[in-house]
Scaffold this motif. Structure first.
Motif, PDB file in Angstrom:
ATOM      1  N   ASN A 277       0.864  -1.175   0.000  1.00 61.87           N
ATOM      2  CA  ASN A 277       0.000   0.000   0.000  1.00 61.87           C
ATOM      3  C   ASN A 277       0.904   1.229   0.000  1.00 61.87           C
ATOM      4  OD1 ASN A 277      -1.641   2.221   0.713  1.00 61.87           O
ATOM      5  ND2 ASN A 277      -3.065   0.892   1.812  1.00 61.87           N
ATOM      6  N   ASP A 278       0.760   2.090  -0.990  1.00 58.43           N
ATOM      7  CA  ASP A 278       1.635   3.253  -1.134  1.00 58.43           C
ATOM      8  C   ASP A 278       1.319   4.391  -0.164  1.00 58.43           C
ATOM      9  OD1 ASP A 278       3.047   2.037  -3.176  1.00 58.43           O
ATOM     10  OD2 ASP A 278       1.722   2.832  -4.739  1.00 58.43           O
TER      11      ASP A 278
ATOM     12  N   GLY B  19      -1.009   5.317   6.377  1.00 58.77           N
ATOM     13  CA  GLY B  19      -1.949   4.269   6.751  1.00 58.77           C
ATOM     14  C   GLY B  19      -3.393   4.717   6.803  1.00 58.77           C
ATOM     15  N   GLU B  20      -3.692   5.869   6.238  1.00 62.41           N
ATOM     16  CA  GLU B  20      -5.048   6.420   6.292  1.00 62.41           C
ATOM     17  C   GLU B  20      -6.007   5.767   5.302  1.00 62.41           C
ATOM     18  OE1 GLU B  20      -6.278   8.670   8.432  1.00 62.41           O
ATOM     19  OE2 GLU B  20      -4.367   8.871   9.485  1.00 62.41           O
TER      20      GLU B  20
ATOM     21  N   PHE C 205     -10.763  -1.729  10.175  1.00 62.82           N
ATOM     22  CA  PHE C 205      -9.972  -2.850   9.682  1.00 62.82           C
ATOM     23  C   PHE C 205      -9.295  -3.586  10.829  1.00 62.82           C
ATOM     24  CE2 PHE C 205     -10.418  -0.328   5.906  1.00 62.82           C
ATOM     25  CZ  PHE C 205     -10.416  -1.245   4.869  1.00 62.82           C
ATOM     26  N   VAL C 206      -9.198  -4.908  10.696  1.00 62.05           N
ATOM     27  CA  VAL C 206      -8.509  -5.754  11.668  1.00 62.05           C
ATOM     28  C   VAL C 206      -7.359  -6.438  10.954  1.00 62.05           C
ATOM     29  CG1 VAL C 206      -8.714  -7.748  13.204  1.00 62.05           C
ATOM     30  CG2 VAL C 206     -10.575  -6.075  13.065  1.00 62.05           C
ATOM     31  N   ALA C 207      -6.177  -6.380  11.577  1.00 58.86           N
ATOM     32  CA  ALA C 207      -4.973  -6.965  10.998  1.00 58.86           C
ATOM     33  C   ALA C 207      -4.347  -7.939  11.986  1.00 58.86           C
ATOM     34  CB  ALA C 207      -3.971  -5.864  10.653  1.00 58.86           C
TER      35      ALA C 207
ATOM     36  N   LYS D 249      -4.977   5.772  14.302  1.00 56.51           N
ATOM     37  CA  LYS D 249      -5.395   7.023  14.956  1.00 56.51           C
ATOM     38  C   LYS D 249      -4.560   7.328  16.201  1.00 56.51           C
ATOM     39  CE  LYS D 249     -10.095   6.904  13.241  1.00 56.51           C
ATOM     40  NZ  LYS D 249     -11.506   6.749  13.575  1.00 56.51           N
ATOM     41  N   GLY D 250      -3.589   6.450  16.523  1.00 54.28           N
ATOM     42  CA  GLY D 250      -2.696   6.732  17.642  1.00 54.28           C
ATOM     43  C   GLY D 250      -2.945   5.935  18.898  1.00 54.28           C
ATOM     44  N   GLU D 251      -3.942   5.041  18.890  1.00 48.86           N
ATOM     45  CA  GLU D 251      -4.206   4.233  20.081  1.00 48.86           C
ATOM     46  C   GLU D 251      -3.190   3.104  20.213  1.00 48.86           C
ATOM     47  OE1 GLU D 251      -8.197   2.936  20.830  1.00 48.86           O
ATOM     48  OE2 GLU D 251      -9.048   4.767  19.966  1.00 48.86           O
ATOM     49  N   GLN D 252      -3.017   2.650  21.416  1.00 54.74           N
ATOM     50  CA  GLN D 252      -2.094   1.558  21.713  1.00 54.74           C
ATOM     51  C   GLN D 252      -2.709   0.210  21.359  1.00 54.74           C
ATOM     52  OE1 GLN D 252       0.402   1.488  25.399  1.00 54.74           O
ATOM     53  NE2 GLN D 252      -1.166   0.031  26.002  1.00 54.74           N
ATOM     54  N   ALA D 253      -1.883  -0.683  20.835  1.00 56.15           N
ATOM     55  CA  ALA D 253      -2.287  -2.064  20.569  1.00 56.15           C
ATOM     56  C   ALA D 253      -1.486  -2.970  21.503  1.00 56.15           C
ATOM     57  CB  ALA D 253      -2.009  -2.437  19.115  1.00 56.15           C
TER      58      ALA D 253
END
Length: 169
Positions: free
Chosen positions: A52-53, A57-58, A98-100, A127-131
C-alpha cells in the motif's frame, strides 16, 4: 474436534494461562529476576515495505501486507534490540474499521528472542491508540517467559512507543 485440536487446547490452557492471584511469595512471579519489563521504549524504523503506497496508513485495503524492521531504544537512548515483523490486513468490520494480524521477532541485546503475534484494530492504531499482542520468549535468558507487547505510533510506520513485559510462570 481432532485429537490435535484437543491437545492444543489442553496445552494452551495448562501452560499459557496466567496465575490467578498468585501468592505474595510466589517465587515465579514475585522474583524480579523472573521478569523482563521494558517500558517506554522508542522504536525507530530501519526498513518498511508495504504493498500500500499510503505512507500514513489512512487508506487501508483488505489486501494490505507489510514487512518492517525497527531498532529499540530505552528511555536513556541506549539501543536494547531490534525487531523484524509482518502485518497483514485480515478483514474489514461492518463499521468500516480494519482488523490486521501483526507478528514479530524481537531480538534483544541480552540475547532474549521474543515472538509476538495477535489481532490489532488497525483503524484505532492508525489514529494513535495503543495495541497489545501476545509475546513469548523463544530463546535466550528469558526463554519460556510469557507476556505481552504494546505499541502505539508516534509517527506512523516510522516511530513507535512500546512496552515489553514478560515473566516466567
Amino acid at each position: 474436534m481432532s485429537v490435535k485440536s484437543r491437545l492444543s487446547q489442553w496445552a494452551i490452557t495448562r501452560f499459557a494461562t496466567p496465575p490467578f492471584a498468585p501468592h505474595a511469595k510466589d517465587p515465579r512471579v514475585a522474583d524480579p529476576n523472573n521478569a523482563l519489563t521494558l517500558f517506554d521504549l522508542s522504536e525507530r524504523v530501519l526498513a518498511y515495505k508495504s504493498n500500500n503506497d499510503d505512507p500514513d496508513g489512512e487508506n487501508p485495503t483488505i489486501d494490505d501486507e507489510a514487512s518492517v524492521a525497527y531498532e529499540l531504544f530505552n528511555g536513556d537512548g541506549k539501543r536494547v534490540g531490534r525487531t523484524k515483523g509482518v502485518g497483514r490486513m485480515l478483514y474489514q468490520r461492518e463499521d468500516g474499521g480494519f482488523v490486521a494480524y501483526f507478528s514479530e521477532e524481537i531480538t534483544l541485546d541480552d540475547g532474549t528472542v521474543v515472538r509476538t503475534g495477535g489481532l490489532v484494530d488497525d483503524t484505532r492504531l492508525t489514529k494513535g491508540e495503543q495495541a497489545t499482542i501476545q509475546a513469548v520468549a523463544v530463546a535466550g535468558p528469558f526463554k519460556g517467559a510469557v507476556g505481552f507487547r504494546q505499541f502505539r505510533p508516534v509517527v506512523p510506520h516510522k516511530e513507535y512507543q512500546s512496552n515489553i513485559v514478560l515473566y516466567r510462570r
